[in-house]
Write an enzyme that holds these catalytic residues in place. Structure first.
Site, mmCIF file in Angstrom:
data_model
loop_
_atom_site.group_PDB
_atom_site.id
_atom_site.type_symbol
_atom_site.label_atom_id
_atom_site.label_comp_id
_atom_site.label_asym_id
_atom_site.label_seq_id
_atom_site.Cartn_x
_atom_site.Cartn_y
_atom_site.Cartn_z
ATOM 1 N N ARG A 97 -10.169 -11.691 2.001
ATOM 2 C CA ARG A 97 -11.006 -12.751 1.434
ATOM 3 C C ARG A 97 -10.311 -14.114 1.485
ATOM 4 O O ARG A 97 -10.978 -15.146 1.556
ATOM 5 C CB ARG A 97 -11.430 -12.368 0.004
ATOM 6 C CG ARG A 97 -10.291 -12.204 -0.961
ATOM 7 C CD ARG A 97 -10.685 -11.419 -2.220
ATOM 8 N NE ARG A 97 -10.741 -9.968 -1.964
ATOM 9 C CZ ARG A 97 -11.077 -9.067 -2.881
ATOM 10 N NH1 ARG A 97 -11.395 -9.448 -4.112
ATOM 11 N NH2 ARG A 97 -11.101 -7.784 -2.569
ATOM 12 N N LYS A 129 0.836 -1.202 0.000
ATOM 13 C CA LYS A 129 0.000 0.000 0.000
ATOM 14 C C LYS A 129 0.869 1.250 0.000
ATOM 15 O O LYS A 129 2.010 1.209 0.449
ATOM 16 C CB LYS A 129 -0.867 0.017 1.269
ATOM 17 C CG LYS A 129 -1.976 -1.009 1.308
ATOM 18 C CD LYS A 129 -2.785 -0.880 2.592
ATOM 19 C CE LYS A 129 -3.903 -1.904 2.659
ATOM 20 N NZ LYS A 129 -4.966 -1.697 1.656
#
Ligand code: BES
Ligand code: MN
Ligand code: ZN
Length: 494
Positions: free
Chosen positions: A348, A273
């Site tokens: 996920r 990020k």
């Protein structure tokens, strides 16, 4: 920290007494206490206080006054129809104003003439008071003699119908303490709240409330073929954990499975990020914290009509030398393979293992997962509503109602084959990345691959877990969201 009293408010010797009043169509708001009424009338005449929602009037009774407390606070509740949320907000307003004035011991007068159920009023006031009194100062030394805020030590609730008030208050306390526990976990930075801390919290709950707790470590995960959590964990120096906490009543009642994302820090991994704001990714464990917060309340209340099982898959997502790489193919519990195209879509992957495992192992009647899953939900819904994605109408209704009652509103987004098609992979069964557009939905579509026919709902709390709608009882940092919604859902399960 909060208790019920029946002694007259006039006789209270603590630091502050709080009253609530409604705004009138015309004229001064009315209060049951005649001394307080005089001050309200003067403030109203001066144009300073009309009883508008959130408005406050603070005064210091004369030493010969018939009310002997140091301070009196009057809180306006507006003129709209009163709701649970009105009382939570009013409770929060009392707390924040008490903290500002440095009052430590306060008495809160549950209004008698408002035509509202005493038990619900007491519940929501207690909830707002405790949630609004929350502060996190663990790592900051108190400085003397300056303008730092005070803190509340003892809250007394004054109510006429004391048995109804007591019942309500207890419920409010339980829900608020669950919310505060979530905030405490979330406020701990990434170096202080690690996967093993989730395990410790789970074990403590189990011990205190007589629930069962099992923690899967790396070895069991390997044995079980949990390639999702192991893959995400491979760039971290800390081992992963999967906490399994059970409140089991009987085989005859339905089983609800709760799964919470416990990424204790999300750097993005190799798909790293940007550095600006990356510190906020210490909050990427708020789903796991919310589920454990709800389990704390389950432990307190021990519902008889529902088995509740919680699973928190927990790991850091870091780009260490053995980290997952874009293009890697991993295999989730149960054997489905996943092409990892972006290592920042890690939530996920760990949820897939937990969902598939929990459903296979416990055959629940319904599953709800809670996760700070996508930045896209913040774009779509802002910070005011949690994203709800589900294939089951009955779960949807239950969750929407629960969120509404708690002041944690949800908004449903769709699922469907068009979205599921986006995560088909050329080289594996599925991939962990859809198009940028509709990112919240494709993330949920990914989870959907692992729940089979079990009624399932997914709460994307990325926008609400911190920076949630500004309210008197919601602090600036982590909100504790979803814990109270789950508690309400469990309390009202039919
Ligand atoms: N934890 C983040 C989601 C997130 C982002 C939560 C911002 C709160 C605020 C999640 O693991 C993530 O990185 N998601 C990616 C998915 C993308 C790579 C498909 C995202 O939303 O950008
Ligand atoms: Mn991520
Ligand atoms: Zn994440």
């Amino acid at each position: 920290m909060i208790s019920l009293v029946t002694k007259k408010p006039e006789k209270y010797t603590g630091d502050l007494v709080a009253f609530f009043v409604q705004q009138q169509e015309k004229g001064s708001p009315s209060c049951t206490n005649m001394i307080v009424q005089k001050s309200i009338d003067r403030a109203y005449a001066a144009g300073d206080f009309s009883g508008k929602e959130g408005q406050t009037l603070l005064f210091y009774p004369e030493s010969d006054s018939e009310i002997i407390t140091k301070r009196v606070l009057v809180v306006g509740m507006g003129k709209e129809e009163l709701t649970r949320e009105s009382f939570r907000k009013a409770g929060g307003t009392v707390s924040s104003n008490s903290i500002k004035t440095k009052a430590k011991n306060i008495l809160v007068v549950v209004p008698e003439k408002l035509n509202f159920d005493t038990s619900v009023m007491s519940e929501c006031l207690a909830e707002g008071l405790l949630l609004g009194a929350y502060q996190f100062h663990k790592y900051k030394k108190k400085e003397e003699d300056n303008d730092e805020p005070g803190s509340l030590e003892k809250i007394s609730l004054h109510a006429a119908k004391s048995s109804a008030a007591r019942k309500g208050m207890k419920r409010g306390i339980t829900a608020a303490l669950a919310g505060c526990a979530v905030r405490d976990m979330a406020n701990e930075p990434g170096n202080k709240w690690t996967p093993s801390d989730f395990a410790g919290f789970g074990r403590r709950l189990a011990k205190k409330y007589g629930m069962s707790c099992k923690v899967l470590g790396k070895a069991e995960m390997k044995k079980n073929g949990m390639g999702g959590i192991l893959g995400v964990n491979s760039g971290s120096a800390l081992p992963p954990t999967m906490v399994i906490l059970k409140h089991q009543v009987s085989k005859k009642v339905p089983t609800l499975l709760l799964v919470g994302k416990g990424i204790t820090f999300d750097s993005g991994g190799i798909s790293i990020k940007p550095s600006t704001g990356m510190d906020e990714m210490k909050y990427d464990m708020c789903g796991g914290a919310a589920v454990l917060g709800a389990m704390q309340a389950v432990g307190e209340e021990k519902p008889k009509s529902l088995n509740v099982i919680a699973i928190i898959p927990a790991t850091e997502n870091l780009p260490g030398p053995a980290a997952l790489k874009p293009g890697d193919i991993i295999s989730i519990y149960g054997g489905k393979t996943v092409e990892v195209l972006n290592t920042d879509a890690e939530g996920r992957l760990i949820l897939a293992d937990a969902l598939a495992y929990g459903i296979k192992k416990f055959k629940p009647d319904a599953v709800i997962d809670v996760a700070t899953l996508t930045g896209a939900v913040v774009i779509g819904l802002g910070h005011h509503r949690t994203g709800l994605l589900t294939t089951d109408d009955s779960l949807k209704d239950k969750l929407i109602d629960a969120g509404e009652r708690c002041g944690e509103p949800l908004w449903q987004l769709p699922l469907g084959p068009e979205y599921s098609k986006e995560i088909k992979s050329k080289v594996a069964d599925i991939k962990n990345l859809g198009n940028r557009a509709g990112g919240t939905i494709t993330a949920a579509a990914f989870l959907q691959e692992f729940v089979g026919d079990t009624p399932w709902a997914h709460l994307d709390i990325a926008g609400t877990a911190w920076g949630f709608t500004e309210k008197s009882y919601i602090p600036k940092g982590p909100s504790g969201t979803a814990a109270r919604t789950l508690i309400d859902l469990i309390r009202n399960w039919k």
